[in-house]
Write a protein that holds these residues in place. Structure first.
Motif, PDB file in Angstrom:
ATOM      1  N   ARG A 184      45.871  36.990  78.964  1.00 16.21           N
ATOM      2  CA  ARG A 184      45.991  37.950  80.821  1.00 16.21           C
ATOM      3  C   ARG A 184      44.934  38.633  80.937  1.00 16.21           C
ATOM      4  O   ARG A 184      45.279  40.092  79.458  1.00 16.21           O
ATOM      5  CB  ARG A 184      47.668  37.673  81.068  1.00 16.21           C
ATOM      6  N   TYR A 185      44.148  38.517  81.064  1.00 18.17           N
ATOM      7  CA  TYR A 185      43.118  40.052  80.601  1.00 18.17           C
ATOM      8  C   TYR A 185      43.493  40.956  81.925  1.00 18.17           C
ATOM      9  O   TYR A 185      44.255  40.830  82.738  1.00 18.17           O
ATOM     10  CB  TYR A 185      41.677  39.648  80.982  1.00 18.17           C
ATOM     11  N   PHE A 186      43.562  42.369  81.381  1.00 20.82           N
ATOM     12  CA  PHE A 186      43.497  43.276  82.456  1.00 20.82           C
ATOM     13  C   PHE A 186      42.583  43.596  83.652  1.00 20.82           C
ATOM     14  O   PHE A 186      41.915  42.291  83.874  1.00 20.82           O
ATOM     15  CB  PHE A 186      44.562  44.559  81.495  1.00 20.82           C
ATOM     16  N   ASN A 187      42.238  44.693  82.881  1.00 18.51           N
ATOM     17  CA  ASN A 187      40.767  44.645  84.712  1.00 18.51           C
ATOM     18  C   ASN A 187      38.978  45.029  83.115  1.00 18.51           C
ATOM     19  O   ASN A 187      39.056  45.765  83.136  1.00 18.51           O
ATOM     20  CB  ASN A 187      40.669  45.886  85.402  1.00 18.51           C
ATOM     21  N   PRO A 188      38.812  43.819  82.939  1.00 16.04           N
ATOM     22  CA  PRO A 188      37.336  43.820  82.606  1.00 16.04           C
ATOM     23  C   PRO A 188      36.445  44.247  83.483  1.00 16.04           C
ATOM     24  O   PRO A 188      36.001  43.858  84.695  1.00 16.04           O
ATOM     25  CB  PRO A 188      37.301  41.798  82.472  1.00 16.04           C
ATOM     26  N   ALA A 189      35.745  45.230  81.866  1.00 17.67           N
ATOM     27  CA  ALA A 189      34.682  45.592  82.782  1.00 17.67           C
ATOM     28  C   ALA A 189      33.854  45.881  81.547  1.00 17.67           C
ATOM     29  O   ALA A 189      34.329  45.839  80.269  1.00 17.67           O
ATOM     30  CB  ALA A 189      35.117  46.983  83.140  1.00 17.67           C
ATOM     31  N   GLY A 190      32.497  46.570  81.741  1.00 21.34           N
ATOM     32  CA  GLY A 190      32.170  47.336  81.107  1.00 21.34           C
ATOM     33  C   GLY A 190      30.325  46.096  80.482  1.00 21.34           C
ATOM     34  O   GLY A 190      30.641  45.414  81.110  1.00 21.34           O
ATOM     35  N   ALA A 191      29.033  46.260  79.550  1.00 21.75           N
ATOM     36  CA  ALA A 191      28.864  45.318  79.234  1.00 21.75           C
ATOM     37  C   ALA A 191      27.891  46.146  77.785  1.00 21.75           C
ATOM     38  O   ALA A 191      28.840  46.059  76.840  1.00 21.75           O
ATOM     39  CB  ALA A 191      27.751  46.035  80.619  1.00 21.75           C
ATOM     40  N   HIS A 192      27.200  43.923  77.291  1.00 22.52           N
ATOM     41  CA  HIS A 192      26.799  44.366  76.101  1.00 22.52           C
ATOM     42  C   HIS A 192      26.036  45.575  75.834  1.00 22.52           C
ATOM     43  O   HIS A 192      25.209  45.850  76.344  1.00 22.52           O
ATOM     44  CB  HIS A 192      26.289  43.317  75.600  1.00 22.52           C
ATOM     45  N   PRO A 193      26.159  45.797  74.320  1.00 24.26           N
ATOM     46  CA  PRO A 193      25.471  47.495  74.095  1.00 24.26           C
ATOM     47  C   PRO A 193      24.557  47.738  73.964  1.00 24.26           C
ATOM     48  O   PRO A 193      23.143  48.021  74.665  1.00 24.26           O
ATOM     49  CB  PRO A 193      26.091  47.431  72.663  1.00 24.26           C
ATOM     50  N   SER A 194      23.329  46.256  73.933  1.00 32.12           N
ATOM     51  CA  SER A 194      22.383  46.223  74.105  1.00 32.12           C
ATOM     52  C   SER A 194      21.729  46.610  75.755  1.00 32.12           C
ATOM     53  O   SER A 194      20.114  46.973  75.536  1.00 32.12           O
ATOM     54  CB  SER A 194      21.484  44.596  73.752  1.00 32.12           C
ATOM     55  N   ALA A 195      22.325  46.827  76.200  1.00 27.25           N
ATOM     56  CA  ALA A 195      22.371  46.444  77.526  1.00 27.25           C
ATOM     57  C   ALA A 195      21.417  45.865  78.348  1.00 27.25           C
ATOM     58  O   ALA A 195      20.652  45.739  79.840  1.00 27.25           O
ATOM     59  CB  ALA A 195      21.476  48.508  77.860  1.00 27.25           C
ATOM     60  N   THR A 196      21.224  44.359  77.533  1.00 23.62           N
ATOM     61  CA  THR A 196      19.984  43.965  78.346  1.00 23.62           C
ATOM     62  C   THR A 196      21.307  42.883  79.249  1.00 23.62           C
ATOM     63  O   THR A 196      21.322  41.372  80.201  1.00 23.62           O
ATOM     64  CB  THR A 196      19.286  42.604  77.318  1.00 23.62           C
ATOM     65  N   MET A 197      22.603  42.919  79.243  1.00 20.28           N
ATOM     66  CA  MET A 197      23.303  41.490  79.901  1.00 20.28           C
ATOM     67  C   MET A 197      24.842  42.706  80.163  1.00 20.28           C
ATOM     68  O   MET A 197      24.911  43.300  79.281  1.00 20.28           O
ATOM     69  CB  MET A 197      23.575  40.705  78.446  1.00 20.28           C
ATOM     70  N   GLY A 198      25.271  42.298  81.680  1.00 19.58           N
ATOM     71  CA  GLY A 198      26.667  42.287  81.976  1.00 19.58           C
ATOM     72  C   GLY A 198      26.765  41.503  82.894  1.00 19.58           C
ATOM     73  O   GLY A 198      26.520  40.429  83.251  1.00 19.58           O
ATOM     74  N   GLU A 199      27.900  42.660  83.940  1.00 20.04           N
ATOM     75  CA  GLU A 199      28.010  41.104  85.096  1.00 20.04           C
ATOM     76  C   GLU A 199      27.154  41.441  85.429  1.00 20.04           C
ATOM     77  O   GLU A 199      26.496  42.089  86.310  1.00 20.04           O
ATOM     78  CB  GLU A 199      29.013  42.032  85.722  1.00 20.04           C
ATOM     79  N   ASN A 200      26.556  40.049  86.143  1.00 24.48           N
ATOM     80  CA  ASN A 200      25.673  40.155  87.236  1.00 24.48           C
ATOM     81  C   ASN A 200      25.785  38.864  88.081  1.00 24.48           C
ATOM     82  O   ASN A 200      25.685  37.502  88.581  1.00 24.48           O
ATOM     83  CB  ASN A 200      24.684  39.344  86.667  1.00 24.48           C
ATOM     84  N   PRO A 201      26.865  39.082  88.588  1.00 22.36           N
ATOM     85  CA  PRO A 201      27.553  37.739  90.132  1.00 22.36           C
ATOM     86  C   PRO A 201      26.414  37.686  90.946  1.00 22.36           C
ATOM     87  O   PRO A 201      25.825  38.309  91.231  1.00 22.36           O
ATOM     88  CB  PRO A 201      28.785  38.449  90.207  1.00 22.36           C
ATOM     89  N   ARG A 202      26.605  36.347  91.514  1.00 25.72           N
ATOM     90  CA  ARG A 202      25.796  35.760  93.014  1.00 25.72           C
ATOM     91  C   ARG A 202      26.579  36.524  94.305  1.00 25.72           C
ATOM     92  O   ARG A 202      26.575  37.141  95.265  1.00 25.72           O
ATOM     93  CB  ARG A 202      26.309  34.385  93.510  1.00 25.72           C
ATOM     94  N   ASN A 203      28.286  36.810  94.037  1.00 22.90           N
ATOM     95  CA  ASN A 203      28.886  37.984  95.040  1.00 22.90           C
ATOM     96  C   ASN A 203      28.471  39.177  95.367  1.00 22.90           C
ATOM     97  O   ASN A 203      28.734  39.594  94.233  1.00 22.90           O
ATOM     98  CB  ASN A 203      30.236  36.687  94.717  1.00 22.90           C
ATOM     99  N   VAL A 204      29.228  40.109  96.684  1.00 22.12           N
ATOM    100  CA  VAL A 204      28.729  41.242  95.889  1.00 22.12           C
ATOM    101  C   VAL A 204      30.060  41.471  95.829  1.00 22.12           C
ATOM    102  O   VAL A 204      31.080  40.797  95.731  1.00 22.12           O
ATOM    103  CB  VAL A 204      29.125  41.725  97.640  1.00 22.12           C
ATOM    104  N   ALA A 205      29.941  42.545  94.197  1.00 24.20           N
ATOM    105  CA  ALA A 205      30.779  43.207  93.548  1.00 24.20           C
ATOM    106  C   ALA A 205      31.614  44.055  94.484  1.00 24.20           C
ATOM    107  O   ALA A 205      31.573  44.956  95.548  1.00 24.20           O
ATOM    108  CB  ALA A 205      29.909  44.388  92.608  1.00 24.20           C
TER     109      ALA A 205
END
Ligand code: NAD
Ligand code: WQD
Length: 346
Positions: A184-205
């Motif tokens: 049961r995830y709570f509120n996932p956030a943040g990105a990979h430390p390389s700054a080359t990957m993170g949340e990139n949804p097709r839908n509006v955030a």
């Protein structure tokens, strides 16, 4: 080679999505072999190129809808050595689920049922399931433990998670060899430390952290804090923001927990949160402090369906999975901001 153990092959559904892609990196870095099934309804296959750049390893994605059972069966036929499955693939927008409940039940329930049925047929017995703190509804008790009674779900999306957990519990009761770990995830956030990957949804955030970074970079003129009259320390809602890299690590722990037969039941539940609450205003201040960016925000009315506060008791995950989150809200904001800058250039 002598003495070298064969790599375990893990099927990741939703592997091109936000949490799935970060988890794939963690799996590869921990010696697992990975294949993905993702129909790209909310993602882009280019993320696999980024995974290759980070890990040096290529991951195959089957562009298949889990609701198509015969295509799913073919993937299991081609990959007779699947050792376990991590099931991320689902639709996840709270708002959209209120607009399109049938779509949400169809996608999330049929996808899960087809997956479990195929796993049973092919004798693949280990499943990690992405659930959500939204199953707790408006909890009367805080922090919530895995045994806190579930209050009514606030939207069809949350109900798909409650139903998913119930389906798995019943399957595990009947099929004693089948093992499910529900996270049961709570509120996932943040990105990979390389700054080359993170949340990139097709839908509006619509989640708080991407809304903050999109406002700061100028994609939005301003943002609204939804409510300042809650019974919390500063009047804004309290949530438990968990770094996506910490979540990724927990999935590897969950697989190890099963392969070492540490489970006492074949249906196990774990909360994945940092174990303390952060208000919306505190999150905004953390962003401003760590990035030096001034955020243009105003206080607005409450958003329908928001619970005033929810945060995890993570002691079961720490004790039994040996999982301890490494990052807090500041690292979340730092990495999300670095990723927003990369994303906006591309
Ligand atoms: P995401 O949308 O980024 O990833 C989900 C992936 O599944 C997407 O790539 C999408 O294309 C794919 N998908 C959806 N339906 C599919 C189908 N029928 N067949 C094949 N692929 C399909 O979402 P995420 O944030 O990575 O979430 C992963 C899981 O975690 C979901 O089950 C979600 O409900 C759950 N979860 C997410 C959050 C969150 O806030 N991100 C919180 C709690 C739980
Ligand atoms: C966080 C806080 C908002 C945007 C959702 C799902 C939940 C889980 C995680 C999948 C709230 C406030 C937000 C904004 C704001 N997902 N906010 N202004 O609603 O806690 O949880 O994502 O399982 O099921 O419901 O997350 O990021 O939308 O909101 O003030 O522009 O930020 O009111 O208090 P939420 P969120």
């Amino acid at each position: 080679m002598m003495g070298q153990k064969t790599k375990q092959k893990i099927l990741v559904t939703g592997g091109c999505g936000y949490i799935g892609s970060h988890t794939i990196i963690e799996l590869l870095e921990n010696g697992y072999d990975v294949i993905s099934v993702d129909n790209l309804v909310n993602s882009d296959e280019n993320v696999l190129k980024t995974i290759k750049k980070i890990t040096g390893q290529r991951v195959k994605n089957y562009r298949t809808n889990l609701c198509n059972k015969s295509s799913l069966r073919q993937i299991f036929e081609k990959n007779a050595d699947i050792a376990g499955v991590i099931h991320f693939a689902a639709l996840k927008s709270v708002n959209e689920s209120v607009q399109k409940p049938v779509l949400y039940f169809q996608n999330n329930m049929l996808g899960l049922l087809n997956l479990v049925e195929t796993m049973l047929e092919f004798g693949v017995n280990d499943l990690i399931f992405s659930s959500s703190c939204s199953v707790y509804g408006e909890s009367k008790v805080l922090p919530v433990t895995e045994t806190t009674p579930l209050e009514p779900p606030q939207c069809p999306y949350a109900r798909t998670k409650v139903m998913g957990e119930e389906i798995l519990s019943d399957v595990c009761f009947t099929h004693q060899n089948f093992r499910a770990v529900v996270l049961r995830y709570f509120n996932p956030a943040g990105a990979h430390p390389s700054a080359t990957m993170g949340e990139n949804p097709r839908n509006v955030a619509s989640n708080l952290v991407p809304v903050i970074t999109e406002t700061a970079i100028g994609k939005r003129n301003s943002m609204t804090v939804f409510g300042s009259d809650y019974d919390t320390r500063d009047g804004s809602c309290v949530r438990d923001y968990i770094h996506v890299m910490d979540l990724a690590a927990a999935h590897v722990k969950a697989l190890q927990f099963l392969s070492e037969n540490k489970n006492t039941s074949n249906f196990e539940l774990f909360n994945l949160g940092i174990g303390s609450g952060v208000t919306v205003l505190e999150a905004i201040f953390a962003f401003e402090k760590t990035t030096g960016q001034k955020l243009n925000y105003q206080i607005g009315p409450r958003r329908a369906g928001d619970v005033p506060a929810v945060f995890a008791d993570k002691s079961k995950s720490t004790k039994i999975l040996g999982w301890e989150p490494k990052f807090g809200i500041e690292e979340i904001m730092e990495s999300a901001w670095a990723w927003e800058k990369t994303r906006s250039q591309g």
